[in-house]
Enzyme design. Structure first.
Site, short mmCIF file in Angstrom:
data_model
loop_
_atom_site.label_atom_id
_atom_site.label_comp_id
_atom_site.label_asym_id
_atom_site.label_seq_id
_atom_site.Cartn_x
_atom_site.Cartn_y
_atom_site.Cartn_z
N HIS A 297 0.84 -1.21 0.00
CA HIS A 297 0.00 0.00 0.00
C HIS A 297 0.87 1.26 0.00
CE1 HIS A 297 -3.35 2.66 1.43
NE2 HIS A 297 -2.34 3.27 2.04
N GLU A 298 1.91 1.27 0.83
CA GLU A 298 2.78 2.45 0.88
C GLU A 298 3.56 2.62 -0.42
OE1 GLU A 298 2.39 4.54 3.13
OE2 GLU A 298 1.08 3.25 4.31
N HIS B 63 1.42 4.34 -2.91
CA HIS B 63 1.45 5.80 -2.74
C HIS B 63 2.67 6.39 -3.46
CE1 HIS B 63 -1.94 6.66 -0.24
NE2 HIS B 63 -1.55 5.91 0.76
N GLU C 64 -6.29 7.18 -0.69
CA GLU C 64 -6.21 5.94 0.07
C GLU C 64 -6.88 4.78 -0.68
OE1 GLU C 64 -4.48 5.20 2.81
OE2 GLU C 64 -3.71 7.24 2.67
#
Length: 320
Positions: free
Chosen positions: A130-131, A134, A202
């Site tokens: 997930h990071e 980003h 998100e």
């Protein structure tokens, strides 16, 4: 659609900043606000990662002192087609993680020691994917600019309180009404736009992160655990630096459940539901759908780091 929405919100934030400058000082105030915004964004562009990592006293690690965690990031970066980011750990019992950096070539990802203690290796892979999403989507730069503009608008609101109420101030074209808008309405609007951008990014990072790690249920299970722990475990550094809350995978602040309107993150249950739908869409029709919390334990497909194979137990890490 998410990219277009983010661009529109950023444009609105910039226009709002210049509008506050106009309310305070007319055309000259608007030009000064534009120059100030450019300067603050330039500084944030080059220094935001160092400021955030320093605020949490994050320590850079490598394959020698944290081989398991570093290996997870290395393999996920290859899956995503990204350069290897700098990897950090920060000491906090609250499980959480964030990414920072102006672009994929100058990115950093950081996890708390609590995250590595509380989650399985597969769940850690879901969080760090997930990071990395980003980073790949350049959300770290977008959110840095957004936070800088929101802070600058609030600063201008304070200036309006100090200087705008002066009756001899001929630069304010709207008088007392302009001062009230600059002091109250504009900072509130900026905060709401910042939160809207954060929530939009998100959902995109959840989807892309699930693709990078290969199993949406790993991330779904991790989100459930992190959200549950965040309610009970205080993060002192985050409370001292609330402007960084939007960077984390789950809001680290103790008051984050006050009101959905003022939340920097989407509702966790909605995020988990979206990931479960994604897993359902990718599942063969003849295969029963596992629950998120059991999928991590039973899955035979794990990131190629040596974690979770056979009956081996997840390592505790160098911080234990």
């Amino acid at each position: 659609m998410n990219l277009m929405r983010t661009a529109m919100l950023l444009a609105f934030m910039t226009a709002l900043f210049m509008g506050v400058g106009y309310l305070i000082g007319g055309q000259s105030g608007m030009l000064i606000a534009l120059v100030v915004a450019a300067g603050m964004n330039f500084f944030s562009y080059w220094n935001s990662d160092r400021m955030v990592l320093s605020a949490y006293n994050a320590q850079e690690i490598d394959e020698r002192n944290a081989p398991e965690f570093y290996g997870i990031i290395r393999d996920l970066s290859k899956n995503a087609g990204l350069p290897m980011p700098r990897v950090y750990l920060y000491d906090s019992p609250q499980p959480n993680a964030f990414a920072t950096g102006r672009n994929p070539e100058n990115a950093a990802v950081a996890a708390s020691t609590g995250l590595l203690r509380a989650l399985t290796p597969q769940e850690v892979a879901g969080v760090m994917a997930h990071e990395l999403a980003h980073v790949q989507n350049r959300d770290t730069l977008t959110m840095t600019i957004t936070a800088t503009l929101a802070g600058a608008i609030s600063m201008l609101g304070n200036f309006a309180f100090i200087f705008g109420g002066n009756r001899n101030n001929n630069n304010n074209p709207f008088g007392a009404i302009g001062v009230i808008i600059a002091m109250i309405v504009a900072p509130l609007a900026a905060m709401l736009v910042q939160m809207a951008i954060s929530r939009t990014r998100e959902y995109s990072a959840d989807r892309r992160g699930a693709e990078i790690c290969g199993n949406p249920l790993w991330l779904a299970s991790a989100l459930a655990k992190i959200a549950g722990a965040a309610q009970h475990i205080h993060n002192d550094d985050a409370e001292r630096n609330p402007a960084t809350a939007h960077m984390f995978i789950i809001n680290p602040l103790s008051g984050e459940r006050m009101d959905n309107l003022f939340s920097t993150h989407p509702n966790t249950e909605n995020r988990i539901a979206a990931l479960q739908r994604m897993a359902q869409e990718n599942r063969p029709a003849s295969t029963p759908t596992p629950q998120a919390d059991t999928a991590v334990r039973k899955s035979r497909s794990v990131p190629p780091t040596g974690w979770g194979r056979g009956n081996s137990q997840p390592p505790k890490g160098p911080w234990s």
